[in-house]
Design an enzyme around this catalytic site. Structure first.
Site, PDB file in Angstrom:
ATOM      1  NE  ARG A 121      32.283  35.523  35.118  1.00 47.43           N
ATOM      2  CZ  ARG A 121      31.161  34.991  35.565  1.00 47.43           C
ATOM      3  NH1 ARG A 121      30.554  35.515  36.612  1.00 47.43           N
ATOM      4  NH2 ARG A 121      30.618  33.955  34.971  1.00 47.43           N
ATOM      5  CD  GLU A 162      31.305  35.516  41.774  1.00 47.26           C
ATOM      6  OE1 GLU A 162      30.218  35.154  41.295  1.00 47.26           O
ATOM      7  OE2 GLU A 162      32.362  35.428  41.138  1.00 47.26           O
ATOM      8  NE  ARG A 219      24.732  29.497  40.436  1.00 44.82           N
ATOM      9  CZ  ARG A 219      25.456  30.401  39.795  1.00 44.82           C
ATOM     10  NH1 ARG A 219      26.535  30.927  40.365  1.00 44.82           N
ATOM     11  NH2 ARG A 219      25.103  30.830  38.623  1.00 44.82           N
ATOM     12  CB  CYS A 222      26.570  41.219  36.611  1.00 41.64           C
ATOM     13  SG  CYS A 222      27.781  40.317  37.573  1.00 41.64           S
ATOM     14  NE  ARG A 231      27.167  33.964  33.855  1.00 41.64           N
ATOM     15  CZ  ARG A 231      26.030  34.644  34.018  1.00 41.64           C
ATOM     16  NH1 ARG A 231      25.438  35.192  32.987  1.00 41.64           N
ATOM     17  NH2 ARG A 231      25.490  34.760  35.214  1.00 41.64           N
ATOM     18  CG  ASN A 264      23.310  34.427  39.687  1.00 43.70           C
ATOM     19  OD1 ASN A 264      22.321  35.070  40.004  1.00 43.70           O
ATOM     20  ND2 ASN A 264      23.749  34.374  38.438  1.00 43.70           N
ATOM     21  CG  HIS A 301      26.383  28.502  35.344  1.00 44.86           C
ATOM     22  ND1 HIS A 301      26.902  28.030  36.517  1.00 44.86           N
ATOM     23  CD2 HIS A 301      26.659  29.826  35.307  1.00 44.86           C
ATOM     24  CE1 HIS A 301      27.498  29.021  37.154  1.00 44.86           C
ATOM     25  NE2 HIS A 301      27.368  30.127  36.448  1.00 44.86           N
TER      26      HIS A 301
HETATM   27  C1  PEP Z   1      26.848  35.490  39.913  1.00 46.72           C
HETATM   28  O1  PEP Z   1      27.379  34.627  40.619  1.00 46.72           O
HETATM   29  O2  PEP Z   1      25.909  36.227  40.298  1.00 46.72           O
HETATM   30  C2  PEP Z   1      27.306  35.691  38.526  1.00 46.72           C
HETATM   31  C3  PEP Z   1      26.878  36.686  37.787  1.00 46.72           C
HETATM   32  O3  PEP Z   1      28.154  34.765  38.032  1.00 46.72           O
HETATM   33  P1  PEP Z   1      27.713  33.295  37.527  1.00 46.72           P
HETATM   34  O4  PEP Z   1      26.223  33.222  37.574  1.00 46.72           O
HETATM   35  O5  PEP Z   1      28.271  33.126  36.171  1.00 46.72           O
HETATM   36  O6  PEP Z   1      28.370  32.403  38.536  1.00 46.72           O
HETATM   37 MG    MG Z   2      29.250  33.699  39.991  1.00 45.33          MG
END
Ligand code: PEP
Ligand code: MG
Length: 538
Positions: free
Chosen positions: A330, A428, A462, A499, A294, A451, A187
């Site tokens: 969100r 997700e 990640r 997204c 977010r 993501n 993030h």
């Molecule tokens: C994702 O997981 O692709 C997403 C957009 O949310 P975040 O990156 O904030 O977890």
């Molecule tokens: Mg996410």
């Protein structure tokens, strides 16, 4: 000196660096009107720090021996030094500053005093002071603010930055980020992209070779940083930056134009934002809507939950600024790397598989309700959609609906104006993909979070820079999943957006268009680049 790293956000920059040493804490000047509370906070932090050090000394004696344990005894002595402690108390009461600031200032003063002494013993004590100050700051329950106190624009060079620390940095002062640790999918990296600031992570520079004030070139196109570049290098970079500016101008000419292929196929390009301030960037780049706000970043870099009123004002402001355009907010998606002390999240073996996203909200409905109230109230002022994160089961949607009904009843009873917006879920998790036909019956739209979908599908953290190459959005499993979700959603007449960061991958735009994706939501700086890509297509 040239170092290669991974590109978290593309771009070029040239300027002076500001180095944040490992564990270095800059605390911005903070005033208080409540001296007594600050004094009590300091007392508690001192007590807690002393207890910790006694424990550490004991543990060190049993494990690594007396000599090492004496380090912690020396730390205790600093905390027991009457002059040191009295001076901190005095700063709080006479200068009306927060405990953090008083500790920080005092620490800096003594650190530099020790450092300037001729005796190497005292010079070495400077590091001990720093350590003690760090402990005190941690125990003041305030995350140390790593914020460069520079007036001029700087390239920020740091060991690592958490999302919370990123939120406290005044981006107006930053030219680029160079981070020794970190990963492009974290993030922190996403925030750098949101800020549209060139950023390199995982850069193995040596602290001994660099210092604040040195000049540097960040080439986050080739993935390198050059400290103390030659004159020729600077001239070359200047010309590259100039060319980049011209390219940007070409993109700006696409503002107001439609996102449509030569043969008339359409896809909407929205912007992802993480703060109210970024609406300006979304509008500046002519985003057709906000595809992901977010909202959790509203909850970060602070010490208590934002109130309903505070949230209402932010949401209302965003909606009003966006006019008729769609705004997808969100709900709170915390946990994993996004955390603050006050969330009181329990330590978990695998936080990415624990109390995250919707799980937190359903476990704490009193907190969730505050956000839902604020959202429903703000909904009156624009075109709002609510998006729920980390969904894995249809029962979660039933639970959300139940809580939402309670909120609606309360608002009705209190005669407070509200509107129920469209609601969608993030896709997700692999579970959400597989049951997307069922979920499509219960919600108005889907937004695919590639993501997390990539992390959970490929079983690759990640944030783990060791496995960046395995964290691969091009994996056929991910592309098949996207295709499946679109097919199921469209059967029920529900739109699908992406997204996650994959949405901004120019190499995939044509594929996404062919699959039938309705919306791509990307960092504001990518909106016009994607529009150009679509307009160049047949
Ligand atoms: C994702 O997981 O692709 C997403 C957009 O949310 P975040 O990156 O904030 O977890
Ligand atoms: Mg996410």
């Amino acid at each position: 000196m040239e170092y290669y790293g991974e590109i978290a956000c593309q771009g070029l920059a040239m300027g002076k660096i500001a180095v944040l040493q490992k564990q270095e804490n800059f605390i911005n000047k903070q005033k208080t009107t409540d001296v007594n509370t600050e004094i009590i906070r300091l007392q508690n932090a001192l007590e807690k720090s002393k207890k910790e050090l006694i424990e550490l000394t004991k543990r060190a004696k049993n494990t690594i021996g007396d000599t090492s344990a004496s380090i912690f005894e020396a730390h205790q002595m600093i905390l027991e030094d009457e002059e040191f402690v009295a001076a901190i108390y005095d700063r709080i009461s006479s200068k009306m500053t927060t405990a953090e600031y008083a500790v920080f200032q005092m620490g800096e003063e003594i650190y530099h005093k020790f450092l300037s002494m001729d005796d190497s013993y005292f010079q070495a004590r400077a590091e001990d002071v720093k350590d003690v100050v760090y402990r005190l700051l941690q125990n003041l329950k305030m995350k140390p603010i790593k914020s460069p106190l520079y007036e001029e624009l700087v390239i920020l060079v740091a060991e690592e930055l958490t999302p919370s620390e990123m939120m406290q940095i005044d981006q107006k002062n930053i030219l680029a980020f160079v981070i020794r640790k970190g990963d492009i999918n974290s993030h922190t990296a996403i925030l750098a992209r949101m800020m549209n600031l060139p950023a390199l992570v995982n850069v193995p520079f040596h602290y001994s070779e660099i210092s604040t004030g040195m000049s540097a070139i960040v080439d986050a196109v080739q993935g390198k940083v050059i400290f103390e570049p030659s004159k020729e290098m600077c001239i070359e970079m200047e010309s590259k930056i100039h060319k980049q500016t011209i390219k940007q101008q070409e993109l700006h000419d696409l503002k107001g134009k439609k996102t449509v292929t030569k043969t008339g196929r359409k896809i909407a390009i929205y912007a992802n934002i993480s703060s109210e301030d970024e609406v300006a960037a979304a509008l500046e780049n002519d985003a057709e809507g906000i595809g992901l706000f977010r909202s959790e970043f509203l909850y970060m870099g602070r010490m208590s939950f934002p109130t309903e009123e505070e949230q209402f004002q932010v949401y209302k402001n965003i909606l009003q600024q966006m006019g008729e355009k769609q705004v997808t907010i969100r709900t709170l998606d915390i946990g994993s790397d996004k955390k603050e002390e006050y969330f009181e999240l329990k330590d978990e073996e695998n936080p990415a598989l624990g109390c995250r996203g919707i799980r937190f909200c359903l476990e704490k409905p009193e907190i969730f309700k505050i956000q839902l109230r604020a959202l429903l109230r703000a909904s009156v002022y624009g075109n709002l959609e609510i998006l729920y994160p980390m969904i894995t089961a249809e029962e979660e949607i039933d639970e959300i609906h139940k809580i939402l009904e309670e909120v609606v009843c309360e608002l009705k009873e209190e005669a407070i104006p509200y509107k129920i917006p469209k609601q969608g879920v993030m896709i997700e998790t692999p579970a959400a993909v597989i049951i997307s036909d069922i979920l499509a019956n219960k919600v108005d739209f889907f937004s695919i979070g590639t993501n997390d979908l990539t992390q959970y599908t490929l079983a690759v953290d990640r944030q783990n820079s060791k496995y960046t190459s395995r964290y691969n959005g091009y994996h056929p499993a991910i592309l098949r999943m996207i295709r499946h979700v679109v097919k199921e959603a469209h059967k029920k007449g529900k739109p699908v957006g992406i997204c996650g960061d994959l949405a901004g991958d120019i190499e995939l735009t044509e594929q996404f268009l062919n699959i039938g994706i309705d919306v791509l939501s990307v960092v504001p700086s990518m909106v016009l680049k994607l529009r150009k890509r679509v307009r160049d297509m047949a």
